[in-house]
Enzyme design. Structure first.
Site, PDB file in Angstrom:
ATOM      1  N   ASP A   1      -3.091   8.675   7.498  1.00  0.00           N
ATOM      2  CA  ASP A   1      -3.981   7.854   8.304  1.00  0.00           C
ATOM      3  C   ASP A   1      -3.128   7.119   9.332  1.00  0.00           C
ATOM      4  OD1 ASP A   1      -2.828   5.661   7.007  1.00  0.00           O
ATOM      5  OD2 ASP A   1      -4.541   5.342   5.671  1.00  0.00           O
TER       6      ASP A   1
ATOM      7  N   SER B   1       0.803  -1.226   0.000  1.00  0.00           N
ATOM      8  CA  SER B   1       0.000   0.000   0.000  1.00  0.00           C
ATOM      9  C   SER B   1       0.833   1.272   0.000  1.00  0.00           C
ATOM     10  CB  SER B   1      -0.952   0.018   1.199  1.00  0.00           C
ATOM     11  OG  SER B   1      -0.242  -0.113   2.420  1.00  0.00           O
TER      12      SER B   1
ATOM     13  N   HIS C   1      -0.295   5.109   6.926  1.00  0.00           N
ATOM     14  CA  HIS C   1       0.397   5.614   5.736  1.00  0.00           C
ATOM     15  C   HIS C   1       0.823   7.065   5.895  1.00  0.00           C
ATOM     16  CE1 HIS C   1      -2.433   2.399   4.403  1.00  0.00           C
ATOM     17  NE2 HIS C   1      -1.328   1.964   3.804  1.00  0.00           N
TER      18      HIS C   1
END
Length: 353
Positions: A329, A43, A332
């Protein structure tokens, strides 16, 4: 509350008003160029590929993309530009790196690079069985499709030249270490699991080398225990960096670094840069003011303690000044965080040329 925490645990494993401008650029030697940037991983480098697969790990909704080209959520797990974007910019290739699976990516875009990354991905096959992300092995298959598409459009010799002059970036292993290792404890201790993962990393590097890649950037694991969600779940009441998770990441990095040195001696015609992701992030986390951050233990989205993926949504408030938050967040980096990180590692990329 218990249900909320359980959902958070399942989601957080997938791994400003930034106005941060541009990152620094790498000065290349004369007669040296970078044709494309090609990125594999999880991610941290998913530019939107997960939009096109059946997985819960997506970032294609508000407030993700809050500062990306007028507030467009693209599937990037940040409020704006990400690690691949800033790396492509630093290498002088382009400002935004698109996802390979995006149907609007045209042949000209392909010639300067794409990301094959997928949120929730990893090397261990069990990881993507759990996350339903795109495995690294499938990302390799996507790369082969990419090469064939290049050859159809610009002829084989030109396609081969692009691959040879590209920079390939690998950012993965985080989900394996955090999510899957606890499930593998009956089979491996920490060192055994690290050795297993590193073997898979080396197999991947060997595969892309066989396909013509010569410049390779490999990121080590970050300080997983310092990611905001992991602090919340494993760092006690004071939300300290979780020691066990950080120790595992450091062990993996030690094994990886040693084995990459061995690999490079066997393939002297290749250029490989190892990025000490762990130390780079720890340096920023331990010295936030030096890099212009006020908050490094929480994300900007929601409370910042647990919100990631669907827990960070259009109903979730965000911080007032995103430029002061290292994390977007609870897992990340913010756009500014990614920008500062790339500035920290630019010098390590010089070894590629």
């Amino acid at each position: 509350m218990l249900l909320y925490i359980v959902v958070a645990i399942l989601l957080c494993v997938f791994a400003s008003v930034c106005l941060c401008g541009s990152v620094g650029t790498i000065t290349l030697p004369e007669n040296v160029s970078v044709s494309a940037v090609l990125v594999f991983g999880d991610s941290f480098v998913d530019q939107g590929n997960n939009n096109y697969v059946n997985t819960i790990a997506k970032g294609n909704y508000s407030p993700y993309g809050k500062d990306f080209l007028g507030g467009k959520p693209t599937g990037r797990f940040s409020n704006g530009k990400t690690l691949p974007d800033f790396l492509a910019e630093a290498l002088g290739v382009k400002d935004y790196l698109p996802p390979f699976l995006d149907p609007v990516v045209n042949d000209k875009d392909l010639q300067t690079g794409v990301s094959f990354g997928s949120g929730g991905s990893g090397f261990d096959p069990l990881t993507t069985t759990i996350t339903t992300a795109i495995p690294i092995s499938v990302q390799l298959d996507m790369f082969k499709q990419y090469i064939e598409r290049l050859k159809r459009n610009i002829a084989e010799e030109a396609a081969n030249k692009i691959i040879t002059n590209s920079v390939v970036v690998l950012v993965a292993g985080n989900n394996d270490l955090y999510l899957t290792f606890p499930l593998r404890r009956s089979q491996y201790d920490a060192l055994g699991y690290s050795n297993m993962l590193v073997k898979l990393v080396l197999n991947f590097i060997q595969e892309i080398y066989t396909l013509g890649v010569r410049r390779i950037v490999v990121f080590g694991a970050p300080p997983i225990g310092c990611l905001p969600a992991v602090r919340t779940l494993s760092g006690g009441l004071q939300r300290r960096c979780a020691e066990e998770e950080n120790n595992l990441a450091q062990l993996f990095n030690t094994v990886l670094g040693q084995q990459l040195q061995v690999w490079t001696t066997s393939f002297p015609q290749s250029k490989l840069a190892y990025i000490d992701y762990y130390s780079s992030l720890i340096n920023i986390i331990e010295n936030p003011k030096k890099f212009g951050f006020d908050v490094v233990d929480k994300g900007c989205c929601g409370t910042g303690a647990i919100e990631v993926v669907y827990l960070c949504n259009k109903l979730t408030p965000t911080c007032l000044d995103r430029s002061k938050y290292f994390f977007w967040d609870a897992f990340h980096l913010s756009e500014k965080g990614n920008s500062i990180l790339v500035d920290q590692i630019i010098q390590d990329l010089v070894n590629l040329f």
